[in-house]
Scaffold this active site. Sequence first.
Site, PDB file in Angstrom:
ATOM      1  N   THR A   2       0.834  -1.209   0.000  1.00  0.00           N
ATOM      2  CA  THR A   2       0.000   0.000   0.000  1.00  0.00           C
ATOM      3  C   THR A   2       0.868   1.258   0.000  1.00  0.00           C
ATOM      4  OG1 THR A   2      -1.701  -1.183   1.245  1.00  0.00           O
ATOM      5  CG2 THR A   2      -1.850   1.212   1.226  1.00  0.00           C
ATOM      6  N   HIS A  25       2.000   1.922  -3.432  1.00  0.00           N
ATOM      7  CA  HIS A  25       0.936   2.580  -4.213  1.00  0.00           C
ATOM      8  C   HIS A  25       0.907   4.079  -3.908  1.00  0.00           C
ATOM      9  CE1 HIS A  25      -1.033  -0.862  -6.058  1.00  0.00           C
ATOM     10  NE2 HIS A  25      -1.020  -1.506  -4.900  1.00  0.00           N
TER      11      HIS A  25
END
EC number: 1.1.1.103
Length: 343
Positions: free
Chosen positions: A42, A45
């Site tokens: 994450t 990202h």
Amino acid sequence: MKIKALSKLKPEQGIWMTEVDKPEVGHNDILIKIKKTAICGTDVHIYNWDEWSQKTIPVPMVVGHEYVGEVVAIGQEVRGFEIGDRVSGEGHITCGHCRNCRGGRTHLCRNTIGVGVNREGAFAEYLVIPAFNAFKIPDEISDDLASIFDPFGNAVHTALSFDLVGEDVLITGAGPIGIMAAAVAKHVGARHVVITDVNEYRLELARKMGVTRAVNVAEEKLEDVMAELGMTEGFDVGLEMSGNPAAFNSMLTTMNHGGRIALLGIPPSDMGIDWNQVIFKGLVIKGIYGREMFETWYKMASLIQSGLDLSPIITHHYKIDDFQEGFDVMRSGMSGKVILDWE
């Protein structure tokens, strides 16, 4: 007082070392002095500033949600924690008043807020979280392992969704969570544990963690591996960790009738699948988000205490000032878990 933190400062690619105010402790909170943090997919990202991040992440914000640290201050309403306790914590902060929270299904709270995603995160010298979210780490578990309890929890939640004893298990996606899920499946008594990917570095990591077969689907067919293992009827349990449509469709094709699938990987929203495989095989598909609070956390500690060895999954360590190298190696795909040391 100002503290060091890694923040998403601008709506563009990158993460920056910043100075922020030390967070204040509320009545129900604890203040944690961070020892080690780990970089999550994450966080990559968020670093890359992809479409999901642009829609989700407020800027500026301190990022990060995988950590271990020490309790250094306690809110006046808090019970059960003491100064000096070594803790990690659940990154999903829940509301406490919706039906699922009140019904004991806290991980299904519809008002969940993510640490380091929707509010200030753990890539800082100090973190404040509700005491409810903190988890005391048993003495025999290392700081390194404690810092990856969040993704390990994703793996455990997914793997233990269905009975694995004596079953044949297919895992699609050999990222760190997929590899840890494979190790859990093997540890709790699955028969054949097969993991697929196209990244040879990560497949080699999976082999080190003891999977039955790590299959590079660019080079060999899953069906050939099944034949070689003497599997005549397909996989009993599927754990989808990749979000890759081709991987999911291959899983549907190779599942046995009545097979059970847990889905953690996030596919494109318009992914098409062959629904005939689901309906005529009577497959069960369960979506997985986060970790069960706090059943998954106790299971994680117990699995490590009972001899599950996750150490091969941690491949890189950096001092926090060298965080850029850590993000670079994570983004290259040539790593397992990457740990940043704050001490």
